[in-house]
Each structure stands twice: as structure tokens, then as C-alpha cells.
Design a protein around this motif. Structure first.
Motif, PDB file in Angstrom:
ATOM      1  N   MET A  21       0.846  -1.188   0.000  1.00 27.14           N
ATOM      2  CA  MET A  21       0.000   0.000   0.000  1.00 27.14           C
ATOM      3  C   MET A  21       0.879   1.235   0.000  1.00 27.14           C
ATOM      4  SD  MET A  21      -3.193   0.830   0.087  1.00 27.14           S
ATOM      5  CE  MET A  21      -3.596   2.528  -0.249  1.00 27.14           C
ATOM      6  N   LEU A  22       0.678   2.088  -0.991  1.00 27.67           N
ATOM      7  CA  LEU A  22       1.448   3.317  -1.121  1.00 27.67           C
ATOM      8  C   LEU A  22       0.539   4.518  -0.883  1.00 27.67           C
ATOM      9  CD1 LEU A  22       4.032   4.854  -1.923  1.00 27.67           C
ATOM     10  CD2 LEU A  22       3.271   4.679  -4.315  1.00 27.67           C
ATOM     11  N   PHE A  23       0.854   5.287   0.143  1.00 24.82           N
ATOM     12  CA  PHE A  23       0.190   6.559   0.379  1.00 24.82           C
ATOM     13  C   PHE A  23       1.045   7.606  -0.312  1.00 24.82           C
ATOM     14  CE2 PHE A  23      -1.345   3.788   3.640  1.00 24.82           C
ATOM     15  CZ  PHE A  23      -2.685   4.113   3.762  1.00 24.82           C
ATOM     16  N   MET A  24       0.465   8.309  -1.262  1.00 27.15           N
ATOM     17  CA  MET A  24       1.239   9.204  -2.116  1.00 27.15           C
ATOM     18  C   MET A  24       0.447  10.459  -2.438  1.00 27.15           C
ATOM     19  SD  MET A  24       0.848   7.258  -5.823  1.00 27.15           S
ATOM     20  CE  MET A  24       1.527   8.638  -6.754  1.00 27.15           C
ATOM     21  N   LYS A  25       1.125  11.423  -3.028  1.00 26.18           N
ATOM     22  CA  LYS A  25       0.465  12.625  -3.529  1.00 26.18           C
ATOM     23  C   LYS A  25       0.180  12.392  -5.006  1.00 26.18           C
ATOM     24  CE  LYS A  25       2.624  15.707  -0.213  1.00 26.18           C
ATOM     25  NZ  LYS A  25       3.554  16.823   0.003  1.00 26.18           N
ATOM     26  N   GLY A  26      -1.115  12.336  -5.331  1.00 24.27           N
ATOM     27  CA  GLY A  26      -1.519  12.039  -6.696  1.00 24.27           C
ATOM     28  C   GLY A  26      -1.831  10.553  -6.850  1.00 24.27           C
ATOM     29  N   ILE A  27      -1.890  10.141  -8.094  1.00 17.06           N
ATOM     30  CA  ILE A  27      -2.130   8.736  -8.426  1.00 17.06           C
ATOM     31  C   ILE A  27      -0.947   8.234  -9.240  1.00 17.06           C
ATOM     32  CG2 ILE A  27      -4.644   8.951  -8.331  1.00 17.06           C
ATOM     33  CD1 ILE A  27      -4.613   9.116 -11.415  1.00 17.06           C
ATOM     34  N   PRO A  28      -0.743   6.909  -9.310  1.00 21.09           N
ATOM     35  CA  PRO A  28       0.426   6.412 -10.041  1.00 21.09           C
ATOM     36  C   PRO A  28       0.558   6.953 -11.463  1.00 21.09           C
ATOM     37  CG  PRO A  28      -0.496   4.649  -8.741  1.00 21.09           C
ATOM     38  CD  PRO A  28      -1.454   5.825  -8.623  1.00 21.09           C
ATOM     39  N   ALA A  29      -0.553   7.133 -12.155  1.00 21.78           N
ATOM     40  CA  ALA A  29      -0.492   7.651 -13.527  1.00 21.78           C
ATOM     41  C   ALA A  29      -0.158   9.134 -13.563  1.00 21.78           C
ATOM     42  CB  ALA A  29      -1.818   7.392 -14.240  1.00 21.78           C
ATOM     43  N   GLN A  30      -0.416   9.852 -12.462  1.00 24.25           N
ATOM     44  CA  GLN A  30      -0.144  11.288 -12.391  1.00 24.25           C
ATOM     45  C   GLN A  30       0.297  11.680 -10.984  1.00 24.25           C
ATOM     46  OE1 GLN A  30      -3.947  12.853 -13.951  1.00 24.25           O
ATOM     47  NE2 GLN A  30      -2.663  13.863 -15.481  1.00 24.25           N
ATOM     48  N   PRO A  31       1.512  11.320 -10.601  1.00 29.51           N
ATOM     49  CA  PRO A  31       2.005  11.738  -9.284  1.00 29.51           C
ATOM     50  C   PRO A  31       2.054  13.261  -9.195  1.00 29.51           C
ATOM     51  CG  PRO A  31       3.447  10.078 -10.267  1.00 29.51           C
ATOM     52  CD  PRO A  31       2.492  10.520 -11.330  1.00 29.51           C
ATOM     53  N   GLN A  32       1.793  13.782  -8.013  1.00 36.72           N
ATOM     54  CA  GLN A  32       1.759  15.230  -7.822  1.00 36.72           C
ATOM     55  C   GLN A  32       2.996  15.754  -7.079  1.00 36.72           C
ATOM     56  OE1 GLN A  32      -0.734  17.295  -9.154  1.00 36.72           O
ATOM     57  NE2 GLN A  32      -1.122  15.379 -10.210  1.00 36.72           N
ATOM     58  N   CYS A  33       3.993  14.888  -6.893  1.00 37.03           N
ATOM     59  CA  CYS A  33       5.269  15.349  -6.347  1.00 37.03           C
ATOM     60  C   CYS A  33       6.359  14.401  -6.822  1.00 37.03           C
ATOM     61  CB  CYS A  33       5.245  15.464  -4.820  1.00 37.03           C
ATOM     62  SG  CYS A  33       5.544  13.951  -3.917  1.00 37.03           S
ATOM     63  N   GLY A  34       7.567  14.911  -6.870  1.00 35.63           N
ATOM     64  CA  GLY A  34       8.686  14.122  -7.378  1.00 35.63           C
ATOM     65  C   GLY A  34       9.000  12.901  -6.533  1.00 35.63           C
ATOM     66  N   PHE A  35       8.805  12.999  -5.215  1.00 32.99           N
ATOM     67  CA  PHE A  35       9.104  11.873  -4.339  1.00 32.99           C
ATOM     68  C   PHE A  35       8.119  10.728  -4.573  1.00 32.99           C
ATOM     69  CE2 PHE A  35      10.653  15.651  -1.992  1.00 32.99           C
ATOM     70  CZ  PHE A  35      12.000  15.361  -2.031  1.00 32.99           C
ATOM     71  N   SER A  36       6.846  11.079  -4.713  1.00 27.32           N
ATOM     72  CA  SER A  36       5.837  10.062  -5.026  1.00 27.32           C
ATOM     73  C   SER A  36       6.119   9.443  -6.392  1.00 27.32           C
ATOM     74  CB  SER A  36       4.427  10.662  -4.997  1.00 27.32           C
ATOM     75  OG  SER A  36       4.062  11.038  -3.685  1.00 27.32           O
TER      76      SER A  36
END
Length: 112
Positions: A21-36
Motif C-alpha cells: 500500500m502506497l500513500f502518495m500525492k496524486g495517483i500512479p499515472a499522475q504523481p503530484q510530487c517528485g518523491f511520489s
């Protein structure tokens, strides 16, 4: 159990339901930060099947995940209900080969 779950219950449910499970900014197709984006690139490169949650879509989860994992930054990668780490740790583990070993049972084998 009530219809409305607490933030901790929602996070526990997501982490329990999905082995990776990945908690991230954005979605895998469109991450909203470089780290994600970097964590997504690594998981995709390893061909790991994972689920994600866009913390930008829910401020309660965005703040709650930091407390849940006792980790101040996002993304956060959980494997078998345990926090593996954020971008730096995932990247270090990837470069050393440790991440591939840790996720070997989740890496999709090519059947074609």
C-alpha cells in the motif's frame, strides 16, 4: 462497527486489505510530487502489484498517515502492514537490491 470509521481505522483497513500500500500525492499515472513519482517508478520497474491512496484527496488521511506511521513525510510505502519507509529509504533499498528481495513474492512473473 459504525458507518463512519475513524481516520486510524480507515488507514488500518487500507494497509490490512492490500499487501503493498502506497500513500502518495496524486495517483500512479499522475504523481503530484517528485518523491511520489520516484517510488511509483521503482515499484513499476520491479513490476510489483500495489495499491495507492492519493492523500491530496483527503486531508484527514494526509495528516493521519503521518501519525499512523510515525513518519513525517509522504509518500509512505507499507508492505504486509508495516511501514517500509519514504522515498529515500525505498530508493536506497532499491539501489542495494534489498527492495527486490523484500518484494520478491509480489513481483509479477511474466507468463508470456
Amino acid at each position: 462497527m459504525s458507518f463512519y470509521m475513524t481516520v486510524k481505522e480507515q488507514i488500518t483497513n487500507l494497509v490490512s486489505k492490500h499487501p503493498i500500500m502506497l500513500f502518495m500525492k496524486g495517483i500512479p499515472a499522475q504523481p503530484q510530487c517528485g518523491f511520489s513519482a520516484r517510488v511509483v517508478q521503482i515499484l513499476d520497474f520491479l513490476k510489483v502489484k500495489y495499491h495507492s491512496f492519493d492523500v491530496l484527496s483527503n486531508e484527514n488521511i494526509r495528516q493521519g498517515i503521518k501519525e499512523y506511521g510515525n513518519w513525517p513525510t509522504i509518500p509512505q510505502l507499507y508492505v504486509n502492514k508495516e511501514l517500509l519507509g519514504g522515498c529515500d529509504i525505498v530508493q536506497e533499498m532499491f539501489q542495494s537490491g534489498e527492495l527486490e528481495k523484500s518484494l520478491s513474492s509480489f513481483i509479477e512473473k511474466s507468463t508470456k
